[in-house]
Scaffold this active site. Structure first.
Site, short mmCIF file in Angstrom:
data_model
loop_
_atom_site.label_atom_id
_atom_site.label_comp_id
_atom_site.label_asym_id
_atom_site.label_seq_id
_atom_site.Cartn_x
_atom_site.Cartn_y
_atom_site.Cartn_z
N ARG A 108 50.07 43.70 40.53
CA ARG A 108 48.63 43.59 40.83
C ARG A 108 48.55 43.44 42.34
NH1 ARG A 108 43.75 42.08 38.11
NH2 ARG A 108 42.39 40.71 39.35
N CYS A 262 34.35 44.27 32.92
CA CYS A 262 35.76 43.88 32.89
C CYS A 262 35.99 42.41 33.20
CB CYS A 262 36.59 44.77 33.81
SG CYS A 262 36.20 44.61 35.56
N ARG A 290 42.81 44.13 26.39
CA ARG A 290 43.80 44.30 27.46
C ARG A 290 45.21 44.11 26.90
NH1 ARG A 290 42.33 43.33 32.78
NH2 ARG A 290 44.52 43.82 33.22
#
Length: 304
Positions: A108, A262, A290
């Site tokens: 990420r 989201c 997810r």
């Protein structure tokens, strides 16, 4: 070849459909199971996933950790600041080292190019868990959620309202791959990157009018107006004020239309409480999905 999952536009429609179908099947097979029970086929048995975070995370961190455990593997989690990466070690050196220590790497990151540099030299799969350019794992979770409630996404119309950001880019990448139409409404100064818009082809329509995007849509999606790293908070609030998803806007979508976000959400900015807490909202199914979508991404990577 090593299978990386960096951007939706890099994969074939067949591979993407296979990943999504696998996610549906894995979720269905786990009904009633405790969260820690391993899937019957355990495709990540004896495998280790490195999880690297340059950005704060709730859903990505918990969902990927749960995903690798349910696949039968284990995770090692680190913030970039905890690693030599945070002290200036070349990305390529980190990639070569981790390739000898783990079986896959999830990143990420702040800069998309950093993830691409990492993947170029990595000899194990690399998964993009979010960059400034794209968020492909989120879109697979969103499509999984849509299909659970509305059936196959092919032929559906999705309206994106707000910032032309990384999530929007990945939706544009997905439109021609899955056969849905995407209408994007955003202020001119915050439009999507034109390179990513081009990848959507004739499946994507760009406008500055939220009502034009939402009219007759099956799905309405928005995201925070100010992402991590954005410096122009006040200017963004002023530009995006007409783009709030409220019930009046939702009423212009198709009957039975659903709402996605989201998360995290700034209630009262990009969406009202009435919508996000209302019967059309699927945000918590979306968050849970997810796990299931990312399990299938990892299984696809390991199968390579």
């Amino acid at each position: 070849m090593v299978r990386h999952f960096l951007d939706i536009h890099r994969l074939s429609a067949e591979d993407l459909r296979g990943i999504l179908d696998d996610a549906h099947a894995r979720k269905q097979a786990r009904k009633g199971w405790p969260k820690g029970k391993v899937d019957a086929d355990a495709p990540a048995k004896d495998r280790v996933l490195a999880m690297i975070f340059e950005k704060n995370s709730t859903r990505t961190r918990f969902s990927f950790d749960a995903a690798i455990r349910q696949l039968g593997g284990q995770a090692i989690i680190a913030n970039a600041s905890d690693m030599q990466l945070g002290r200036g070690e070349p990305i390529e050196d980190t990639a070569k080292v981790l390739s000898r220590m783990v079986d896959a790497v999830m990143i990420r990151a702040n800069d998309h190019e950093d993830v691409e540099r990492f993947a170029r030299v990595s000899t194990v799969p690399v998964v993009n868990a979010l960059t400034d350019r794209s968020h492909p794992c989120q879109i697979l979770a969103d499509l999984l959620t849509i299909e659970e409630h509305l059936g196959n996404v092919a032929g559906k119309t999705i309206a994106w309202v707000g910032d032309g950001n990384n999530v929007c880019h990945s939706f544009m990448h997905a439109a021609p791959k899955f056969g849905f139409k995407l209408r994007v409404a955003c202020p001119a100064e915050y439009h999507p990157d034109l390179r990513d818009l081009e990848k959507g082809g004739d499946r994507v329509f760009l406008t500055s009018d939220p009502a034009e995007a939402v009219k007759g849509a099956d799905v309405v999606v928005t995201d925070t107006w100010v992402s991590m790293g954005d410096k122009d908070y006040e200017a963004r609030l002023a530009a995006f004020e007409p783009y709030t998803v409220d019930q009046g806007l939702m009423d212009q979508a198709n009957e039975g239309a659903v709402f996605l976000h989201c998360l995290p959400a700034h209630r009262g900015e990009e969406v009202t409480d009435e919508v996000i807490d209302g019967p059309q909202s699927l945000i918590f199914d979306e968050a849970e999905n997810r796990i299931h979508a990312q399990k299938s991404v990892l299984a696809w990577c390991f199968a390579g």
